[in-house]
Design a protein around this motif. Structure first.
Motif, short mmCIF file in Angstrom:
data_model
loop_
_atom_site.label_atom_id
_atom_site.label_comp_id
_atom_site.label_asym_id
_atom_site.label_seq_id
_atom_site.Cartn_x
_atom_site.Cartn_y
_atom_site.Cartn_z
N THR A 23 0.81 -1.24 0.00
CA THR A 23 0.00 0.00 0.00
C THR A 23 0.83 1.28 0.00
O THR A 23 0.29 2.36 -0.22
N LYS A 66 -7.92 -10.65 -0.56
CA LYS A 66 -8.30 -9.34 -1.10
C LYS A 66 -9.34 -8.66 -0.20
O LYS A 66 -9.24 -7.48 0.12
N GLU A 67 -10.31 -9.50 0.23
CA GLU A 67 -11.37 -8.94 1.09
C GLU A 67 -10.80 -8.51 2.43
O GLU A 67 -11.16 -7.47 2.98
N TRP A 69 -7.75 -7.56 3.05
CA TRP A 69 -6.98 -6.32 2.88
C TRP A 69 -7.90 -5.10 2.98
O TRP A 69 -7.55 -4.09 3.57
N GLN A 70 -9.08 -5.22 2.39
CA GLN A 70 -10.03 -4.11 2.46
C GLN A 70 -10.34 -3.72 3.90
O GLN A 70 -10.37 -2.55 4.27
N ASN A 71 -10.58 -4.76 4.72
CA ASN A 71 -10.92 -4.49 6.12
C ASN A 71 -9.74 -3.89 6.88
O ASN A 71 -9.91 -2.98 7.70
N ALA A 74 -9.06 -0.26 5.86
CA ALA A 74 -10.03 0.67 6.45
C ALA A 74 -9.57 1.10 7.85
O ALA A 74 -9.84 2.23 8.28
N ASN A 151 -9.61 2.70 -0.19
CA ASN A 151 -10.53 2.33 0.88
C ASN A 151 -11.97 2.21 0.35
O ASN A 151 -12.60 3.21 -0.01
N GLN A 152 -12.47 0.96 0.31
CA GLN A 152 -13.79 0.71 -0.27
C GLN A 152 -14.90 1.44 0.52
O GLN A 152 -15.86 1.95 -0.08
N LEU A 201 -12.20 2.06 -7.07
CA LEU A 201 -11.34 1.51 -6.02
C LEU A 201 -9.97 1.23 -6.64
O LEU A 201 -9.85 0.36 -7.50
N ASN A 203 -5.69 1.02 -5.75
CA ASN A 203 -4.53 1.13 -4.88
C ASN A 203 -3.44 1.82 -5.71
O ASN A 203 -2.97 1.27 -6.71
#
Ligand SMILES: C[S@@+](CC[C@H](N)C(=O)[O-])C[C@H]1O[C@@H](n2cnc3c(N)ncnc32)[C@H](O)[C@@H]1O
Length: 499
Positions: A23, A66-67, A69-71, A74, A151-152, A201, A203
């Motif tokens: 990131t 992947k999911e 990483w989103q959390n 955030a 950040n979704q 979205l 990165n």
């Protein structure tokens, strides 16, 4: 409450390294405790007991990873944003950069702007509002603003375009009333602005940009969280997504220490902005002339009143009660009785300035000096107009004249420093700015100008020191204190802009 797991030093470092790699985000020493808590929280949420297993999940390239990483992202990102953030840069965009782009695109009628690290959308929507304000026949144009962020949750919120009053710090009620509809305690953005902006979205460090041919990239308050190699990587991607002559605007000092040879550096009083260089074209450092509007009138403030008050000036006129001078707050020098004609001349000159008829204003000020050769306001205005016209030598003469009247006056010192800066005499500018700080240790403007110079010189350590100092002073000053050199923004408004 999640149980706090203890991470070995090696594992902590491995997590930090992985996050940096994926990131660009650096976990600073001061954030390391809260970082461990965040990892614990996420492990708890996905029912992991072993931190090693959680690390392996993050390291893998599966959908589950992947999911997750989103959390995690955030929790790790700071999404602070608000409309029309940083008034000075907004002024630069509104008055110089966007009009330039609009002029260039008159025939093609297509403009593409990207807010990179757009958070919850305040920045791209501010850009969309500015474009509509600047282009009266905007319906005949294809105006696209892209907002991209890692950040979704922020992107989802941006797409809704509903904001709390906190997003409108410093925004005029007019703009709010014109473009937003109040729904309970919140504000919904008008569809005609909302529809101009597309969110993706993305990165910045890892992903391809979903667009190219961008006329202007704004990437502010993002690189402060990155390490230098990540910044280099993103700037390079931005370069390739920009149109020839396209612009890049970052937060102040966010690119210090970077090799920016692919860009020209355009140095405005409000901010540096980078312009994509054509291949084979020599890099240029372009300084924009000072403008009277940008140079607000600093007060001729005696530093230590008891010792430094200028000698009263005797004016050979019939004494009449003195009216407050509207242009510059009066110092004792201006409380002297003056001929009514001086007031009238000042008023006329001020009107000319408002109409941007500077030559006519100059004549009025000259007449004032014919009546009273020590009239500091008139001499200062003349110096300022000359500086604005690029007649720096003349401006310097008037500053020197002012310093003969009051050798400790801040305003002419500041104007001299600005001229030195504009003409590339950075050593002289630094000397003058340090002198101002000596005379007035609370001179935020001098500290900010020094920040700017050290940034240009790549002296990050000093730039940060000066910047910190300006923040410290702003925090100390009563919130309503006007900062005259910065368009009379109050200390609290300027603090908001800078932090
Ligand atoms: C403090 S906000 C800045 C918002 C806006 N640019 C402004 O100045 O008001 C920083 C944003 O950068 C985003 N960000 C951080 N790392 C990123 C990355 N690698 N790629 C894309 N966005 C990132 C964060 O999610 C956050 O929304």
């Amino acid at each position: 409450m999640p149980k706090l797991i203890s991470l070995s030093a090696d594992l902590k470092e491995a997590f930090q390294h992985l996050i940096l790699q994926r990131t660009g985000l650096v976990i600073r020493p001061s954030d390391r405790d809260s970082f461990a808590k965040k990892i614990s929280m996420r492990m708890d949420a996905v029912n992991f007991i072993s931190p090693q297993d959680y690390y392996l999940l993050l390291e893998s390239r599966t959908q589950e990873s992947k999911e997750e990483w989103q959390n995690l992202v955030a929790l790790l990102t700071n999404n602070e944003s608000y409309f029309f953030r940083d008034k000075e840069q907004i002024h630069l965009l509104q008055n110089h950069i966007l009009p330039k782009i609009i002029q260039k695109k008159q025939i093609e009628k297509t403009i593409r702007i990207c807010s990179a690290g757009c958070s919850t959308g305040e920045e791209p929507y501010s850009l969309a509002i500015m474009l509509q304000e600047l282009i009266p026949n905007y319906k005949q144009w294809q105006l696209s603003v892209f907002g991209i962020d890692i950040n979704q949750i922020a992107i989802n919120s941006a797409r809704k375009a509903i904001y709390s009053p906190w997003s409108f710090r410093g925004v005029s009620e007019v703009i709010k009333g014109q473009y937003f509809q109040q729904v309970n305690q919140q504000y919904q953005l008008e569809p005609r602005i909302k529809n101009m902006v597309q969110f993706h979205l993305v990165n910045l460090v890892q992903d391809e940009f979903p667009f190219n041919d961008i006329d202007l990239f704004i990437c502010r308050n993002v690189f402060i969280y990155f390490n230098a190699p990540a910044i280099t990587k993103v700037v390079n991607k931005i370069y390739h997504a920009l149109n020839p002559d396209g612009y890049l605007l970052t937060g102040h000092a966010e690119l210090s220490g970077q090799n920016l040879s692919q860009f020209h550096r355009l140095s405005f009083s409000q901010s540096l902005i980078y312009q994509r260089r054509k291949e084979g074209e020599k890099q240029q450092e372009i300084r924009q002339p000072l403008t009277v509007k940008e140079l607000t009138i600093p007060q001729f403030k005696p530093i230590k009143p008891a010792k430094t008050l200028p000698k009263p000036i005797t004016v050979k006129t019939d004494p009449v009660p003195v009216k407050k001078q509207p242009i510059i707050s009066p110092s004792p020098i201006k409380k002297e009785p003056v001929k009514p004609t001086v007031n009238k001349l000042l008023e006329t000159a001020k009107n000319f300035i408002e109409q941007e008829r500077y030559q006519a204003a100059l004549e009025q000020f000259q007449q004032i000096l014919d009546i009273n050769s020590n009239h500091t306001d008139a001499a200062y205005w003349i110096a300022q107009i000359y500086a604005n016209q690029g007649r720096y030598q003349d401006a310097i003469l008037y500053c020197e004249r002012l310093l003969k009247i009051d050798s400790l006056a801040i305003a002419p010192h500041y104007l001299l420093a600005r001229i030195a800066e504009e003409t590339g005499k950075l050593e002289e500018a630094k000397y003058l700015l340090k002198k101002i700080i000596y005379l007035d240790p609370n001179s935020v403007a001098a500290y900010l100008d020094l920040t700017h110079i050290y940034t240009q010189e790549g002296d990050e350590r000093r730039a940060i020191k000066m910047y910190q100092e300006s923040l410290n002073i702003l925090q100390m000053l009563p919130p309503e204190t006007p900062i005259v050199e910065r368009g009379n923004l109050t200390a609290s408004q300027l603090l908001l802009q800078l932090s």
